[in-house]
Design a protein around this motif. Structure first.
Motif, PDB file in Angstrom:
ATOM      1  N   ASP A   8       3.922  13.080   5.571  1.00  0.00           N
ATOM      2  CA  ASP A   8       2.497  12.793   5.005  1.00  0.00           C
ATOM      3  C   ASP A   8       2.254  11.184   4.381  1.00  0.00           C
ATOM      4  N   PRO A   9       1.294  10.794   4.584  1.00  0.00           N
ATOM      5  CA  PRO A   9       0.955   9.495   4.075  1.00  0.00           C
ATOM      6  C   PRO A   9       1.422   9.365   2.665  1.00  0.00           C
ATOM      7  N   ILE A  10       1.825   7.977   2.243  1.00  0.00           N
ATOM      8  CA  ILE A  10       1.897   7.678   0.778  1.00  0.00           C
ATOM      9  C   ILE A  10       1.001   7.168   0.407  1.00  0.00           C
ATOM     10  N   LEU A  11       0.444   7.444  -0.973  1.00  0.00           N
ATOM     11  CA  LEU A  11      -0.464   6.726  -1.410  1.00  0.00           C
ATOM     12  C   LEU A  11       0.339   6.052  -2.976  1.00  0.00           C
ATOM     13  N   PHE A  12       0.346   4.779  -2.792  1.00  0.00           N
ATOM     14  CA  PHE A  12       0.874   4.097  -4.071  1.00  0.00           C
ATOM     15  C   PHE A  12      -0.384   3.898  -5.158  1.00  0.00           C
ATOM     16  N   VAL A  13       0.106   4.367  -6.278  1.00  0.00           N
ATOM     17  CA  VAL A  13      -0.604   4.432  -7.459  1.00  0.00           C
ATOM     18  C   VAL A  13      -0.266   3.808  -8.738  1.00  0.00           C
ATOM     19  N   GLY A  14      -1.166   3.389  -9.499  1.00  0.00           N
ATOM     20  CA  GLY A  14      -0.937   3.279 -11.020  1.00  0.00           C
ATOM     21  C   GLY A  14      -1.418   4.022 -11.938  1.00  0.00           C
ATOM     22  N   ASN A  15      -0.730   4.966 -12.451  1.00  0.00           N
ATOM     23  CA  ASN A  15      -1.111   5.994 -13.352  1.00  0.00           C
ATOM     24  C   ASN A  15      -2.511   5.414 -14.304  1.00  0.00           C
ATOM     25  N   ASP A  48       8.547  -2.675  -5.588  1.00  0.00           N
ATOM     26  CA  ASP A  48       8.988  -3.242  -4.446  1.00  0.00           C
ATOM     27  C   ASP A  48       8.203  -2.654  -3.322  1.00  0.00           C
ATOM     28  N   GLY A  49       8.127  -1.254  -3.375  1.00  0.00           N
ATOM     29  CA  GLY A  49       7.731  -0.595  -2.071  1.00  0.00           C
ATOM     30  C   GLY A  49       6.164  -1.141  -1.925  1.00  0.00           C
ATOM     31  N   LEU A  50       5.291  -0.863  -3.145  1.00  0.00           N
ATOM     32  CA  LEU A  50       3.997  -1.482  -3.153  1.00  0.00           C
ATOM     33  C   LEU A  50       3.909  -2.831  -2.484  1.00  0.00           C
ATOM     34  N   HIS A  51       4.420  -3.900  -3.003  1.00  0.00           N
ATOM     35  CA  HIS A  51       4.422  -5.058  -2.337  1.00  0.00           C
ATOM     36  C   HIS A  51       4.836  -5.376  -1.107  1.00  0.00           C
ATOM     37  N   ALA A  52       5.708  -4.428  -0.462  1.00  0.00           N
ATOM     38  CA  ALA A  52       6.130  -4.442   0.829  1.00  0.00           C
ATOM     39  C   ALA A  52       4.957  -4.130   1.683  1.00  0.00           C
ATOM     40  N   SER A  53       4.130  -3.162   1.373  1.00  0.00           N
ATOM     41  CA  SER A  53       2.985  -2.454   1.971  1.00  0.00           C
ATOM     42  C   SER A  53       1.794  -3.304   1.565  1.00  0.00           C
ATOM     43  N   ASN A  54       1.710  -3.882   0.604  1.00  0.00           N
ATOM     44  CA  ASN A  54       0.468  -4.809   0.244  1.00  0.00           C
ATOM     45  C   ASN A  54       0.878  -5.779  -0.634  1.00  0.00           C
ATOM     46  N   PRO A  55       0.969  -7.085  -0.122  1.00  0.00           N
ATOM     47  CA  PRO A  55       1.532  -8.196  -0.684  1.00  0.00           C
ATOM     48  C   PRO A  55       0.743  -8.623  -2.121  1.00  0.00           C
ATOM     49  N   LEU A  56      -0.528  -8.104  -2.286  1.00  0.00           N
ATOM     50  CA  LEU A  56      -1.247  -8.299  -3.352  1.00  0.00           C
ATOM     51  C   LEU A  56      -0.733  -7.377  -4.454  1.00  0.00           C
TER      52      LEU A  56
END
Length: 216
Positions: A8-15, A48-56
């Protein structure tokens, strides 16, 4: 629908952040996704995972198994709308409400959101701490923007009888500065809309997962 399935797709979140809106929309559409929580640091989200997918380093960031990356809350909403127009996240073309929807969607994203970008972490943009004038002035400006939005709001939803993604945005914005108590006093129409969204079953699930409080 939160999932542990690796396909399933991964959703990176900030609580507690803007990703809550993406969680609500994906939940409304019945999309299965995995949540990857990025922690809040002194200068924003750290993962690290978030920045790898979205450098911003911004959330929400939705990563599909084929490697496709979708960022920006509005983009996620419009993508879901394309496959699930029955959710009425965007008014129908024959309703006459689309021009107003586009106007206020752009207003929220282009005018209100940047006040958080610069006010939440003023030390990134100016030689001052979080209690400096940049935060004070962006908070004051946001109040003016939200009062302008209050003047445009209808009932029971922002566009009147028609629910739309604008109502979800309003719910999310009211979680943040200047906080729900201010809205109850100064922007009661916006607060009432947010309270209706707060009572939706899908919103209650997102509230629980993010550890935020229901609106009083």
């Amino acid at each position: 629908m939160v999932s542990l399935n690796p396909t399933d797709p991964i959703l990176f979140v900030g609580n507690g952040g803007g990703s809550m809106l993406a969680e609500i929309v994906l939940g409304m559409a019945g999309v299965r996704f995995r949540v990857q929580v990025a922690g809040w640091g002194d200068n924003g989200l750290e993962s690290d995972g978030l920045h790898a997918s979205n450098p911003l380093g911004q959330v929400p960031t939705l990563v599909f198994p084929n490697g496709t990356v979708l960022t920006e809350t509005a983009a996620i909403i419009l993508t879901i709308h394309d496959s699930r127009p029955d959710l009425e996240l965007v008014p129908t073309g024959d309703s006459g409400l689309r021009p107003s929807f586009w106007r206020w969607l752009m207003f929220i994203n282009a005018a209100i959101y940047p006040s958080f970008t610069y006010g939440d972490y003023p030390q990134k943009w100016a030689d001052q701490d979080q209690e400096g004038p940049l935060r004070t002035r962006t908070d004051q400006h946001r109040k003016r923007l939200m009062l302008h939005l209050e003047q445009q709001a209808s009932h029971p939803w922002f566009l009147g009888e028609t629910f739309s993604a604008l109502d979800l945005y309003i719910w999310m914005l009211i979680q943040w500065r200047p906080k729900p108590d201010w809205y109850q006093t100064h922007a009661p129409k916006l607060y009432t809309i947010a309270k209706r969204v707060d009572d939706l079953t899908v919103t209650k699930r997102v509230i629980a997962r993010n550890g935020v409080k229901p609106l009083p």
